[in-house]
Write a protein that holds these residues in place. Sequence first.
Motif: not given
Length: 708
Positions: A314-316, A318-319, A321-323, A325-326, A329
């Motif tokens: 899940n962390q990977q 999320l990472s 997904a964060r990348d 999202a960034e 952005d």
Amino acid sequence: MSRFQQWFQASGDAQQHLARLFLLLVGGVLLLITGYWLMVLEPQLHENARSNANVLAQSHVKAIADVLSENDRHPKPEHLNQVLDEILILTEQASGKHFVQRIELELDYDVLGMQSGLIPMQRGAAACVECFVTTLPLYDSRSRELLGLVRFYASDHFYRELSSSARLHLLLAASLVVIILSLTWHLIAGMMRKIRSNERTLQSLFEASPLPMVLTRPDSEQVLLVNQAAMDYFKVSKDDISNARTGDFYVDKSDQLHILEELQRHHQIDQYEFEVRTAPGNNRWVTCSGKIIDYKGLPAVILGLTDVSTFKQNQQALSLARDAAEAADQAKSEFLATMSHEIRTPMNGILGMVQLLQRTPQNEQQSGYLNAIATSGEVLLDLLNDILDLSKIEAGKLELSLTDYDLHHQLDGLLISLSERARRKGLELSMEIAPDVPSWLHGDSKRIRQVLINLIGNALKFTESGSVTVTVEKLQSAGDAVELQFAVQDTGIGIDVESQKHLFENFSQSDSSISRRYGGSGLGLAICKRLIHAMGGVIGLDSEPGQGSRFFFNIWLRTAEQVATYNIEEDSAPVRLEPLSVLVAEDVLINRHVVRSLLESEGHTVFEAVNGMEAVTSLQQNDIDVILMDLHMPEMDGITATREIRSLTDPMKAQVPVIALTANILQEETENCRSAGMDGFVMKPFTIEKLLNELSVVLQKRDPTHLN
């Protein structure tokens, strides 16, 4: 206790061995005390009693010798008997016991010159078997002749009492030792019972734990114990454990070394994450917590494992997904920057052409059309500015430019720039600055001005009659800092309590009818709140429907010393400049035409370039006073061209002022412009006033003679 614990555990019956140990200790203590009495203490007491008897005899022998040495050489038996009786009747005051039981004399009557038998040869008790006998010679005190011998029989009563007291003390000491040993035995036995109980409890917890737990030897890496959860997790049996090594489960040996090093330094480890091998080809992520404990007299490591493979996945995710999202952005920021440039560029042409048309003769209808176009363009530009400001704030790219500035001068210019709007609505716009408010301050004057323009603009928009008053007060001070309150009071429509709760949110207005009647995006107050918070202040309002509103913000600012700077408000009338030769580097034809027309209308000479390379060439071929440089051009952009100019060998050409023409100044672009050597910025679209004012500021820094 670990060695005893090992011995007891090996024997299998700790209580029985404790009892045997206790009996052995008690017997040993008694034997030691008895031997001490017989071999050391009693002989010493006896010898001390004999020495005391000798001292006692020595103290009385002179009295007897003196009686036998009387001058007449005929001592009276009565006198001698009296002396002997005095010795015999001496007693201890406390017990009344006599010191001497019997005295015997052996005299030489020839030396005494007396007839044999005149003097009694013994005195006292008939017999004294246990007495301490001391025999001493009797000498004539004058002639030192030997008169005979005297034998004292000292009583053994005192020896018996001392011996009895010593035996009593030894008995008490032995009893105390036995009691101490008994208590010690009781404590040790209780401790061992507790240890065994704890061991059973720990064993039960170890076995029943739902988390995999492993007990190992840190030196040999031998696996000692695993619970059922660990056997299920690693898919091993108890028979496999006897030959297992901890290294069989680690994927990366460095993790094993790290855990051992942490345990050696701190004796425990918490939540260390690593990868284990649960089966061939199947690796899992776990976190472990471990501690060094004593197991059967030797150090062992107990490790508790928690499977975090799902969390890791899940962390990977999320990472990723964060990348994403960034990246989205970043793409949004780049899109907004691009759209800002693409929208501002034609807006610059539209509003520039409107300015040029407004300078030409028009009839009343044409003038109305031009004013409508200009007003619509300004509204669209304000909306674009709000969206871009909000995107910068949300992206964390808001810039604060802290400078020393004259607050009173800034507020005067601000009031002048907004007074025409108030006059058109028939409103009174006034300002009150408290006398204790310092004039020179250090802060972001442009952001404060932006907030005030927004608040005053809203007040003018929502007020149909009456007045708008701007006040500035000092709330408190601390050292060289002051807390000021800026407030805008109007007599407008007011705001109800429920709407006030959401007024500073994005796209928020107190009523949907407001946007239909007054217009606006609802972003202004949200941006004001973000700007004030970024500067460490607070913003709020007091309002009642139909009674007007009072918007205020409190902010801390440092005081500053007055400095001689050339400061021109953006919306004030431009100063007159001596005719200049201006190089305009801009790839969009209409923008070049607008700038040329505006500058030529003021009497300046304009040279044009469509990219950075042409700008550098034109500068080398012509006498140029100042360059207006667009940042985004083909072949060579404005920043690269500025660096080329600053590296020219001709010092006069290399120092020509360069002003950036840009649609959106981002932090990275700002730093690049400054590092390249640019002297100022003009944001598109711009009025002739803004353009000439920026030229005035830059030229004032370079050469004040350009000002007329």
